[in-house]
Design a protein around this motif. Structure first.
Motif, PDB file in Angstrom:
ATOM      1  N   GLU A   1      -4.588  -6.959 -19.310  1.00 43.28           N
ATOM      2  CA  GLU A   1      -4.853  -6.882 -20.739  1.00 43.28           C
ATOM      3  C   GLU A   1      -6.332  -7.080 -21.077  1.00 43.28           C
ATOM      4  O   GLU A   1      -6.736  -6.931 -22.235  1.00 43.28           O
ATOM      5  N   MET A   2      -7.141  -7.414 -20.092  1.00 41.39           N
ATOM      6  CA  MET A   2      -8.578  -7.615 -20.296  1.00 41.39           C
ATOM      7  C   MET A   2      -9.400  -6.509 -19.648  1.00 41.39           C
ATOM      8  O   MET A   2     -10.618  -6.620 -19.514  1.00 41.39           O
ATOM      9  N   GLY A   3      -8.745  -5.431 -19.217  1.00 42.37           N
ATOM     10  CA  GLY A   3      -9.473  -4.313 -18.648  1.00 42.37           C
ATOM     11  C   GLY A   3      -9.702  -4.386 -17.157  1.00 42.37           C
ATOM     12  O   GLY A   3     -10.442  -3.577 -16.600  1.00 42.37           O
ATOM     13  N   SER A   4      -9.108  -5.362 -16.478  1.00 47.56           N
ATOM     14  CA  SER A   4      -9.139  -5.465 -15.012  1.00 47.56           C
ATOM     15  C   SER A   4     -10.547  -5.504 -14.413  1.00 47.56           C
ATOM     16  O   SER A   4     -10.872  -4.747 -13.498  1.00 47.56           O
ATOM     17  N   PRO A   5     -11.427  -6.393 -14.883  1.00 46.23           N
ATOM     18  CA  PRO A   5     -12.809  -6.406 -14.375  1.00 46.23           C
ATOM     19  C   PRO A   5     -12.941  -6.750 -12.897  1.00 46.23           C
ATOM     20  O   PRO A   5     -13.875  -6.293 -12.240  1.00 46.23           O
ATOM     21  N   SER A   6     -12.030  -7.572 -12.353  1.00 42.51           N
ATOM     22  CA  SER A   6     -12.155  -7.930 -10.936  1.00 42.51           C
ATOM     23  C   SER A   6     -11.171  -7.168 -10.058  1.00 42.51           C
ATOM     24  O   SER A   6     -10.988  -7.481  -8.888  1.00 42.51           O
ATOM     25  N   PHE A   7     -10.569  -6.133 -10.627  1.00 43.33           N
ATOM     26  CA  PHE A   7      -9.544  -5.355  -9.921  1.00 43.33           C
ATOM     27  C   PHE A   7     -10.113  -4.670  -8.677  1.00 43.33           C
ATOM     28  O   PHE A   7      -9.571  -4.806  -7.575  1.00 43.33           O
ATOM     29  N   ILE A   8     -11.199  -3.926  -8.851  1.00 47.96           N
ATOM     30  CA  ILE A   8     -11.763  -3.169  -7.732  1.00 47.96           C
ATOM     31  C   ILE A   8     -12.273  -4.102  -6.632  1.00 47.96           C
ATOM     32  O   ILE A   8     -11.955  -3.897  -5.449  1.00 47.96           O
ATOM     33  N   PRO A   9     -13.056  -5.140  -6.955  1.00 49.32           N
ATOM     34  CA  PRO A   9     -13.481  -6.054  -5.886  1.00 49.32           C
ATOM     35  C   PRO A   9     -12.298  -6.673  -5.139  1.00 49.32           C
ATOM     36  O   PRO A   9     -12.362  -6.875  -3.922  1.00 49.32           O
ATOM     37  N   PHE A  10     -11.210  -6.964  -5.862  1.00 52.49           N
ATOM     38  CA  PHE A  10     -10.046  -7.573  -5.222  1.00 52.49           C
ATOM     39  C   PHE A  10      -9.381  -6.594  -4.257  1.00 52.49           C
ATOM     40  O   PHE A  10      -9.016  -6.958  -3.135  1.00 52.49           O
ATOM     41  N   ILE A  11      -9.237  -5.342  -4.691  1.00 49.50           N
ATOM     42  CA  ILE A  11      -8.654  -4.334  -3.791  1.00 49.50           C
ATOM     43  C   ILE A  11      -9.517  -4.168  -2.548  1.00 49.50           C
ATOM     44  O   ILE A  11      -9.011  -4.103  -1.420  1.00 49.50           O
ATOM     45  N   GLU A  12     -10.833  -4.083  -2.757  1.00 51.69           N
ATOM     46  CA  GLU A  12     -11.735  -3.878  -1.620  1.00 51.69           C
ATOM     47  C   GLU A  12     -11.621  -5.030  -0.614  1.00 51.69           C
ATOM     48  O   GLU A  12     -11.768  -4.831   0.588  1.00 51.69           O
ATOM     49  N   ALA A  13     -11.364  -6.234  -1.128  1.00 49.89           N
ATOM     50  CA  ALA A  13     -11.254  -7.397  -0.251  1.00 49.89           C
ATOM     51  C   ALA A  13      -9.865  -7.538   0.369  1.00 49.89           C
ATOM     52  O   ALA A  13      -9.678  -8.333   1.295  1.00 49.89           O
ATOM     53  N   HIS A  14      -8.887  -6.792  -0.144  1.00 52.45           N
ATOM     54  CA  HIS A  14      -7.500  -6.915   0.334  1.00 52.45           C
ATOM     55  C   HIS A  14      -6.893  -5.533   0.571  1.00 52.45           C
ATOM     56  O   HIS A  14      -5.749  -5.270   0.210  1.00 52.45           O
ATOM     57  N   ARG A  15      -7.619  -4.641   1.196  1.00 50.31           N
ATOM     58  CA  ARG A  15      -7.135  -3.268   1.367  1.00 50.31           C
ATOM     59  C   ARG A  15      -5.784  -3.204   2.076  1.00 50.31           C
ATOM     60  O   ARG A  15      -4.913  -2.404   1.719  1.00 50.31           O
ATOM     61  N   ASP A  16      -5.608  -4.054   3.078  1.00 53.95           N
ATOM     62  CA  ASP A  16      -4.350  -4.011   3.838  1.00 53.95           C
ATOM     63  C   ASP A  16      -3.161  -4.354   2.957  1.00 53.95           C
ATOM     64  O   ASP A  16      -2.052  -3.839   3.170  1.00 53.95           O
ATOM     65  N   GLU A  17      -3.374  -5.235   1.965  1.00 53.82           N
ATOM     66  CA  GLU A  17      -2.272  -5.633   1.079  1.00 53.82           C
ATOM     67  C   GLU A  17      -1.903  -4.553   0.075  1.00 53.82           C
ATOM     68  O   GLU A  17      -0.891  -4.661  -0.620  1.00 53.82           O
ATOM     69  N   PHE A  18      -2.726  -3.506  -0.040  1.00 56.78           N
ATOM     70  CA  PHE A  18      -2.478  -2.446  -1.016  1.00 56.78           C
ATOM     71  C   PHE A  18      -2.097  -1.113  -0.372  1.00 56.78           C
ATOM     72  O   PHE A  18      -1.515  -0.265  -1.034  1.00 56.78           O
ATOM     73  N   ASP A  19      -2.431  -0.921   0.870  1.00 53.68           N
ATOM     74  CA  ASP A  19      -2.214   0.369   1.527  1.00 53.68           C
ATOM     75  C   ASP A  19      -0.716   0.671   1.587  1.00 53.68           C
ATOM     76  O   ASP A  19       0.064  -0.095   2.154  1.00 53.68           O
ATOM     77  N   ALA A  20      -0.309   1.794   0.983  1.00 47.88           N
ATOM     78  CA  ALA A  20       1.121   2.110   0.898  1.00 47.88           C
ATOM     79  C   ALA A  20       1.303   3.617   0.806  1.00 47.88           C
ATOM     80  O   ALA A  20       0.373   4.366   0.486  1.00 47.88           O
ATOM     81  N   ASP A  21       2.528   4.060   1.099  1.00 52.89           N
ATOM     82  CA  ASP A  21       2.862   5.478   0.975  1.00 52.89           C
ATOM     83  C   ASP A  21       3.184   5.846  -0.467  1.00 52.89           C
ATOM     84  O   ASP A  21       2.901   6.959  -0.918  1.00 52.89           O
ATOM     85  N   VAL A  22       3.811   4.916  -1.180  1.00 49.93           N
ATOM     86  CA  VAL A  22       4.196   5.126  -2.582  1.00 49.93           C
ATOM     87  C   VAL A  22       3.808   3.885  -3.372  1.00 49.93           C
ATOM     88  O   VAL A  22       3.962   2.757  -2.890  1.00 49.93           O
ATOM     89  N   ILE A  23       3.284   4.098  -4.570  1.00 56.31           N
ATOM     90  CA  ILE A  23       2.928   2.989  -5.463  1.00 56.31           C
ATOM     91  C   ILE A  23       3.748   3.138  -6.737  1.00 56.31           C
ATOM     92  O   ILE A  23       3.695   4.187  -7.396  1.00 56.31           O
ATOM     93  N   ILE A  24       4.531   2.122  -7.077  1.00 55.58           N
ATOM     94  CA  ILE A  24       5.331   2.132  -8.302  1.00 55.58           C
ATOM     95  C   ILE A  24       4.682   1.178  -9.295  1.00 55.58           C
ATOM     96  O   ILE A  24       4.631  -0.042  -9.073  1.00 55.58           O
ATOM     97  N   VAL A  25       4.187   1.735 -10.385  1.00 54.58           N
ATOM     98  CA  VAL A  25       3.520   0.954 -11.431  1.00 54.58           C
ATOM     99  C   VAL A  25       4.503   0.768 -12.580  1.00 54.58           C
ATOM    100  O   VAL A  25       4.775   1.704 -13.339  1.00 54.58           O
ATOM    101  N   ALA A  26       5.056  -0.423 -12.720  1.00 55.01           N
ATOM    102  CA  ALA A  26       6.061  -0.688 -13.757  1.00 55.01           C
ATOM    103  C   ALA A  26       5.382  -1.273 -14.991  1.00 55.01           C
ATOM    104  O   ALA A  26       5.546  -2.447 -15.328  1.00 55.01           O
ATOM    105  N   ASP A  27       4.584  -0.443 -15.673  1.00 53.36           N
ATOM    106  CA  ASP A  27       3.825  -0.926 -16.832  1.00 53.36           C
ATOM    107  C   ASP A  27       3.794   0.119 -17.934  1.00 53.36           C
ATOM    108  O   ASP A  27       2.870   0.171 -18.728  1.00 53.36           O
ATOM    109  N   SER A  28       4.815   0.971 -17.990  1.00 52.73           N
ATOM    110  CA  SER A  28       4.884   1.972 -19.046  1.00 52.73           C
ATOM    111  C   SER A  28       6.272   1.878 -19.671  1.00 52.73           C
ATOM    112  O   SER A  28       6.748   0.774 -19.920  1.00 52.73           O
TER     113      SER A  28
END
Length: 455
Positions: free
Chosen positions: A161-188
């Motif tokens: 809700e604040m525009g995800s300012p630390s989102f990209i740095p967090f992904i870059e630091a945790h790539r293994d925790e995000f790498d997936a074949d399918v991503i389900i975003v339950a926010d719509s």
């Protein structure tokens, strides 16, 4: 590989229902308002609560604090996984645990941070956005239990809700925790509480500050008015030049698209007019389907204007003014490309040769689903089985920047955007609520989808 039985999944969700409702009730009470500080204690408590709930349904979940690009502390995030077979497909489940603030509780019909059921809807801030998303993931994982056939990774964000300012740095630091074949975003959300939807597209966004100058200094309107138009009038002419007679943008290089995956059902004009509070005499601008005008065609809005207020105004010709434009771009157009095209147009259409300069602002890429992907077909099939009616896909006119960021960083992943909302949810507004019968069907849908993705 045998598929799970839809009736059995429905029965398991029904049996688990008291836990799911309690999850939402307790989550609402936590008041996890990121606007009050994403590093705050309320956000840490919220993350810990979500992590514990995920551990209850078999996820090895933990809380990690993100860091902003400048190294300062960022949001409290929840990450976790459950690996059932290294050779099986991997699915990343996304939701967010922060909620919008409540500026004026007096306009709520219930206590904003006390979950209150009225009819078949549960009211409370964050009930739909995005406690419902967390509940969908939790309920689906519980319903599948040991029959889960895909590997699961989970990311529950603490600053959406604040525009995800630390989102990209967090992904870059945790790539293994995000790498997936399918991503389900339950926010719509869905077309309605009874009709499911995949969100097929999101518009991008870009901003520009436009400076209009006609004089070196203000002059008296009686002495010079006539041949010299004031800067505000020239700015108004410049703004009007972006549109044709139908009120549709006519800026070369700013793209327009039709609804992604085809238009199955157009929006109802009466509903749009009522929801937006449009005055009776106003004729809707643009041409084509309402869906395309709201989801995939560009739109530009003057969101700021520097002008002398009426109170205290006097008889001078203003020599300069600045206005800010917010341009919503077609899902597949690069926002910087649209930004440059609009800037070039404005400079070249300076009324009467006045001076026009444009300062570019921030850009956010849009996103479009792949309608032909296997995961898309699985999701639509699961929705129809769970809801008992064919889904009606829909787009969103707004932007969710982290989705194109995810797609950019993990280009091979298939992204599906689902969610717990419906037109009555009032996300971000007073009296936010979630449809409980719809939530049950959403949980059944995700359980069925996870099972299908194992193929």
């Amino acid at each position: 590989m045998a598929s799970v039985n839809v009736d059995e999944i429905r029965s398991r969700v029904e049996e688990d229902w008291p836990r799911i409702v309690e999850l939402i009730e307790r989550k609402i009470a936590l008041k996890s308002i990121s606007a009050e500080g994403i590093t705050g204690e309320q956000m840490r408590r919220s993350a810990e609560f979500v992590a514990e709930e995920l551990r209850l349904v078999g996820i090895d979940a933990q809380v990690a604090q993100a860091h902003n690009a400048d190294g300062t502390p960022g949001a409290w995030e929840v990450i976790g996984s459950r690996i059932v077979d290294p050779d099986a497909p991997t699915v990343l489940l996304y939701a967010h645990h922060d909620v919008q603030p409540v500026p004026d509780p007096s306009v709520w019909q219930t206590e904003p941070f006390v979950a209150t059921q009225v009819g078949d809807r549960l009211f409370g801030r964050g009930s739909a956005d995005d406690c419902g998303g967390i509940a969908i993931h939790s309920g689906a994982l519980k319903a599948l239990g040991d029959e889960l056939k895909v590997n699961i990774k989970v990311f529950i964000e603490g600053e959406e809700e604040m525009g995800s300012p630390s989102f990209i740095p967090f992904i870059e630091a945790h790539r293994d925790e995000f790498d997936a074949d399918v991503i389900i975003v339950a926010d719509s959300g869905n077309w309605s509480a009874d009709i499911p939807s995949l969100t097929t597209s999101l518009r991008g966004n870009t901003t520009l500050d436009v400076h209009v100058r006609v004089l070196e200094h203000p002059v008296h309107s009686g002495q010079y008015g006539g041949p010299i138009l004031d800067a505000n009038t020239l700015a108004a002419m410049l703004i009007a030049s972006m549109y044709n007679g139908d009120g549709e943008m006519q800026v070369p290089g700013v793209a327009a698209e039709e609804p992604v995956g085809g238009l199955q059902r157009d929006l109802d004009e009466a509903d749009v007019r009522r929801d937006a509070g449009i005055l009776p005499g106003y004729r809707l601008a643009g041409t084509g389907s309402l869906a395309s005008r709201l989801w995939t065609k560009p739109s530009v809005t003057v969101i700021g204007f520097d002008a002398q207020p009426v109170e205290g105004s006097f008889n001078v010709i203003s020599h300069e003014t600045t206005f800010r434009l917010s341009l919503r771009t077609a899902p597949n157009q690069r926002p910087e490309q649209a930004q440059q095209a609009l800037a070039d147009f404005l400079v070249s259409h300076a009324p009467f040769g006045c001076e026009v300069t444009v300062t570019p602002g921030e850009n956010g890429m849009g996103w479009a689903m792949d309608p032909n992907a296997e995961a898309t077909k699985d999701a639509l099939e699961a929705m129809e089985e769970a809801f008992g009616v064919a889904p009606v896909n829909k787009g969103e006119g707004g932007s969710i920047p982290f989705i194109p960021d995810l797609q950019r960083i993990f280009p091979e992943a298939q992204v599906l955007v689902t969610g717990p909302e419906d037109p009555k949810a009032n996300a971000h507004s007073p009296n936010e609520s979630i449809s409980m019968p719809s939530l049950k069907k959403n949980i059944v849908t995700e359980a069925l989808l996870l099972d299908k993705l194992a193929r």
